[in-house]
Design an enzyme around this catalytic site. Sequence first.
Site, PDB file in Angstrom:
ATOM      1  N   HIS A 180       0.826  -1.214   0.000  1.00 47.48           N
ATOM      2  CA  HIS A 180       0.000   0.000   0.000  1.00 47.48           C
ATOM      3  C   HIS A 180       0.860   1.263   0.000  1.00 47.48           C
ATOM      4  CE1 HIS A 180      -3.301  -2.667   1.892  1.00 47.48           C
ATOM      5  NE2 HIS A 180      -3.614  -2.472   0.625  1.00 47.48           N
ATOM      6  N   LEU A 208      -7.545   0.871   5.581  1.00 46.38           N
ATOM      7  CA  LEU A 208      -8.506  -0.194   5.820  1.00 46.38           C
ATOM      8  C   LEU A 208      -9.441  -0.339   4.628  1.00 46.38           C
ATOM      9  CD1 LEU A 208      -9.489   0.600   9.532  1.00 46.38           C
ATOM     10  CD2 LEU A 208      -7.609  -0.827   8.685  1.00 46.38           C
ATOM     11  N   ARG A 284     -19.611  -4.191   4.367  1.00 50.31           N
ATOM     12  CA  ARG A 284     -20.943  -3.578   4.291  1.00 50.31           C
ATOM     13  C   ARG A 284     -22.037  -4.637   4.372  1.00 50.31           C
ATOM     14  NH1 ARG A 284     -19.419  -0.514  -1.153  1.00 50.31           N
ATOM     15  NH2 ARG A 284     -18.599  -2.633  -1.427  1.00 50.31           N
ATOM     16  N   GLY A 327     -11.140   2.466   1.663  1.00 46.58           N
ATOM     17  CA  GLY A 327     -12.585   2.288   1.610  1.00 46.58           C
ATOM     18  C   GLY A 327     -13.285   2.230   2.949  1.00 46.58           C
ATOM     19  N   GLY A 329     -11.775   2.736   6.040  1.00 48.35           N
ATOM     20  CA  GLY A 329     -11.275   3.811   6.895  1.00 48.35           C
ATOM     21  C   GLY A 329     -11.920   5.153   6.604  1.00 48.35           C
ATOM     22  N   GLU A 378      -4.265   7.011  -4.788  1.00 48.24           N
ATOM     23  CA  GLU A 378      -3.119   6.308  -5.348  1.00 48.24           C
ATOM     24  C   GLU A 378      -2.850   6.721  -6.788  1.00 48.24           C
ATOM     25  OE1 GLU A 378      -3.269   2.054  -2.980  1.00 48.24           O
ATOM     26  OE2 GLU A 378      -4.680   2.368  -4.637  1.00 48.24           O
TER      27      GLU A 378
END
Length: 403
Positions: A180, A208, A284, A327, A329, A378
Site C-alpha cells: 500500500h 482499511l 458492508r 474504503g 477507513g 493512489e
Amino acid sequence: MNGTILALNAGSSSLKFRLYEVEGDKFTLVLRGQFDGVNENPHLSVKEAGGKEICNFDLEIGEHMQEDMLERIFSVIKPYTASRPLQAVGHRVLHGGGRFADPVLLNDEIVEYLETLIPMGPLHQPANLASIKLFRRIRPDLPQVACFDTAFHVNIDERAARYPIPLEYEAKGYRRFGFHGLSYTYIADRLREISEYLVKKRTVVAHLGSGSSMCAMRNGKAIDTTMGLTPLGGLMMGTRSGTVDPGLVLTLMEAENLSPAEIKHMLYYKSGLLGVSGISGDLRVLMASEDPNAKKAIDLFVFRACRELSIMVATMQGMESLVFSAGIGENSPVIRKLICERLAWLGVQLDDEANNANAEIISCPESRVEVRVIPTDEEIVLARQTSRVVSEALAAGQDVAYA
C-alpha cells in the site's frame, strides 16, 4: 512534460484508471473509470472530472477479457487525447522486491524480473504485469512506468524488516517489505501539505479496505508496517487471513493433508471476514446482516486491527496522530468508533458528531492523539511518479519507449 498521462491501478478483481492532463508540475484530472467484478460480473463506469457520466454498463466475460478492457480504455480516452497526446502510462505494481526502491521505466528485462516475484503477490502481481504486457503489444512506442507499492517501506527500521530466520535465507532477500506504498506516499504528502509540524508527529496510518494494512511513519517516512514479504500478513482482511501462526500452516499440511496450493488459496481467498463469517468478505454486507457470525467477524476485524496498531505504537514508542484511510477507513464511522474505543488507553477520544459526519478531524480537542480521516489517492501518485521518471529520462537523452 505536457500532454496526458494514464494512471492504471490493476487489482485482483478490479481495474481503476484515470486520465490526467499535465502541464509542467500541474496535474488536472480529465476523467476517471473503473472496471469492477472482473472475474465474476464485469462492469465499466467512467465519469469526467466534473461528474458527467461517460459510460456505465455491464460486460460479458470473454476469453480475452484483459484485451477487451484495455481496448475500451483506449476508446474512451481517445477524444480526450486528440489535442493532448498521451505521453505515458503509469502502472501500480505490487512488488518491486529488493531491486526497486523507486519508480522505473519498463522494459522486457525488468518485466521478467517482476514475474519472479509473483509467488509473493499472487493476487495482484499477475494482474499488474498482464496490463503492462498488453500495453506493450498495443502501443510499443508508449513509455510505461512501474510504480511500486513496496517502495515506500524500503527504509523501515532494520529490526522491523528482518525475520528471525537463518542468515542464508535473509541474504537471499527473504524479509519484510510492506505494501500500500502509493497510498502511504499520498498520505505522507498530504500531512506535509497540512502542516510541517503534523508530518513530524509519530503517526499510524490505517489503510482499511478489502486489503488492509497499517504504517508507522514520522517525518513522512515509514518506520514499520504490518504486511511483510507478501500482502498476506498483518491485519485481518476481506478474504485474507492476516498474520497466523506458521505452525498452523504446518499443522494443516500434516493433519488435514492440505497441499501448499490449497493452503495458499484458503489464506488468500477463503479467510478473513469471509472465512470467519461464512457470509461475505464485504464489510458492508456483514454490517447489514443479523447473522451472529457476521458480528463475530466484525469484532475480530476490530480486535486484530487494534492489536496490529499496538505493534506500530511500540515501534515508534508512542503515537501522536492516527489517520484512517481507504474504503473502510474513509467511509465507516462504525468501524472507526469501535477501533478508537479500544484505543482509549492511548488517550484517544473520539468526537462522535465529527466521526459520523466523516469530518477531517474526528477526535475531541482534549484527545491526546489527533485522529484524522484522509481520503487516499493512489492514482495521482502514479501520475506524478510517471511524469517525473519520463521527464528525467528525456532530459538525460534516454529513449523512453518500452524496449
